[in-house]
Scaffold this active site. Structure first.
Site, mmCIF file in Angstrom:
data_model
loop_
_atom_site.group_PDB
_atom_site.id
_atom_site.type_symbol
_atom_site.label_atom_id
_atom_site.label_comp_id
_atom_site.label_asym_id
_atom_site.label_seq_id
_atom_site.Cartn_x
_atom_site.Cartn_y
_atom_site.Cartn_z
ATOM 1 N N ALA B 37 -1.839 -4.793 3.812
ATOM 2 C CA ALA B 37 -3.214 -4.555 4.254
ATOM 3 C C ALA B 37 -3.904 -3.571 3.310
ATOM 4 C CB ALA B 37 -3.213 -3.999 5.677
ATOM 5 N N ASP B 38 -5.134 -3.879 2.936
ATOM 6 C CA ASP B 38 -5.890 -2.928 2.112
ATOM 7 C C ASP B 38 -6.780 -2.072 3.018
ATOM 8 O OD1 ASP B 38 -8.087 -4.447 2.797
ATOM 9 O OD2 ASP B 38 -8.255 -5.433 0.844
ATOM 10 N N SER B 39 -7.549 -1.181 2.406
ATOM 11 C CA SER B 39 -8.329 -0.227 3.216
ATOM 12 C C SER B 39 -9.352 -0.936 4.102
ATOM 13 C CB SER B 39 -9.025 0.781 2.304
ATOM 14 O OG SER B 39 -9.852 0.112 1.389
ATOM 15 N N ASP B 41 -8.997 -3.961 5.390
ATOM 16 C CA ASP B 41 -8.244 -4.541 6.511
ATOM 17 C C ASP B 41 -8.055 -3.498 7.601
ATOM 18 O OD1 ASP B 41 -7.641 -7.149 5.516
ATOM 19 O OD2 ASP B 41 -6.130 -6.279 4.191
ATOM 20 N N LEU B 42 -7.703 -2.281 7.173
ATOM 21 C CA LEU B 42 -7.429 -1.234 8.149
ATOM 22 C C LEU B 42 -8.675 -0.852 8.928
ATOM 23 C CD1 LEU B 42 -4.866 0.975 6.220
ATOM 24 C CD2 LEU B 42 -4.468 -0.774 7.949
#
Ligand SMILES: NC(=O)c1ccc[n+]([C@@H]2O[C@H](COP(=O)([O-])OP(=O)(O)OC[C@H]3O[C@@H](n4cnc5c(N)ncnc54)[C@H](OP(=O)(O)O)[C@@H]3O)[C@@H](O)[C@H]2O)c1
Lengths: 241, 79
Positions: B37-39, B41-42
């Site tokens: 997950a990238d930023s 996604d978070l």
């Protein structure tokens, strides 16, 4: 019904309305926001546009407009931010109110609308955002410090957002019109317009439809590899800047 | 209120937003490493959790949250 769902802010008149008509002609489902009155029905313009009342300076208006858009047409796949105002005056005479009013509508209003639109685009993993800036963003213009600052601000905003959402195939671009023949220009003093026009290599005013053509391109499938760019539509006034 | 149903709800948010198989959503899984997950996604994940659990999560509370277990703990501490 087919076509993309397109939302144009400031679509009641001028450049925004020209964009809305252009997308409509392509078969898209188009909604426009207006502040004072919805777009006048024009002859041969085809289907009426979905008109949403929304002052971009009012957060609740923005939320209400998006809720109605999503209920009636679905989430916006293309967003064009054309709502904008001028309130000119030399800096020495510029009140805090005039400064804030222009920044609020042109820059913060765009932030608000783009922020609300971006969630569904990220989820869909596609989307197009086109902001209407101005040639004045780069050139500056005596008497338009507030306006030029707001329009230059849009470029930094667009490029930051472009980086944030690129991983989801959402693009964010800017169109920078020069002297376009709309109500906004008529509000300018005639000698001022003439002075600016003398600096335009193509030596004429632009038509709102010519700006709409650039917006259409940036929202098209063919522009899928274009993001963070500024496309000048200014008769050569800024020579691409 | 940290029961099975709560974790199920948490997990389905992760499955939907992060597009990962449910069996990968285990307490020791790290978002960036195991769940890829990238930023962004978070951010989307946190917003989905806020909606699903009717909670609000402050930006500062997310500091140091790197695993599924830590995120789950944060959520349950607010219920
Ligand atoms: N014309 C030019 O030469 C030129 C050059 C460079 C850039 N631009 C930019 O192009 C954009 C469109 O300009 P235009 O020439 O088409 O101007 P226009 O004919 O004056 O239209 C402005 C539009 O913005 C809407 N608007 C203004 N304030 C708003 C607010 N607070 N909330 C929602 N909508 C609001 C207006 O709605 P109402 O009808 O309800 O007032 C109208 O639809 C502007 O951002 C402008 O800065 C224009």
């Amino acid at each position: 019904m087919s076509g993309r769902v397109v939302l144009v802010t400031g679509g009641s008149r001028g450049i925004g309305l020209a964009c809305a008509r252009r997308f409509q002609a392509l078969g898209d489902q188009v909604a426009v926001t207006y502040r004072t009155s919805p777009p006048a029905p024009s002859e041969g313009a085809g289907e009426p546009l979905l008109a949403l009342r929304c002052d971009v300076a009012v957060p609740e208006d923005v939320e209400a407009a998006f809720s109605r858009l999503e209920a009636e047409l679905g989430p916006a796949e293309v967003l064009v931010c054309s709502a904008g105002i001028t309130d000119d005056g030399l800096l020495m005479r510029m009140s805090e109110e005039r400064w804030h009013a222009v920044i609020e509508t042109n820059l913060t209003g765009t932030f608000r609308v783009a922020k609300r639109a971006i969630g569904p685009m990220l989820k869909a993993r596609r989307g197009r955002i086109v902001l209407i800036s101005s040639a004045v963003a780069y050139l500056g213009n005596a008497g338009q410090a507030n306006y030029a600052a707001s329009k230059a601000g849009l470029v930094g905003f667009a490029r930051s957002l472009a980086r944030e959402v690129a991983g989801r195939s959402v693009t964010v671009n800017v169109v920078a019109p020069g002297l376009i023949d709309t109500d906004m220009l008529s509000a300018l003093a005639e000698e001022h317009t003439a002075a600016l026009l003398s600096r335009v290599p193509l030596a004429r005013l632009g038509d709102a439809a010519e700006v709409a053509a650039a917006v259409e391109y940036l929202a098209s499938a063919g522009a899928g590899y274009v993001t963070g760019s500024v496309l000048a539509v200014d008769g050569g006034l800024g020579m691409g800047h | 209120m940290a029961d099975e149903a709560t974790f199920d709800k948490f997990r389905s948010c992760a499955v939907e937003v992060l597009q990962v198989p449910a069996e990968k959503v285990v307490p020791e899984a790290s978002f960036s490493g195991d769940l890829d997950a990238d930023s962004l996604d978070l951010v989307e994940f946190v917003m989905a959790l806020e909606e699903a659990f009717e909670i609000t999560v402050d930006e500062s509370e997310l500091q140091g949250v790197e695993t599924v277990g830590q995120a789950y703990e944060l959520v349950t501490s607010k219920l």
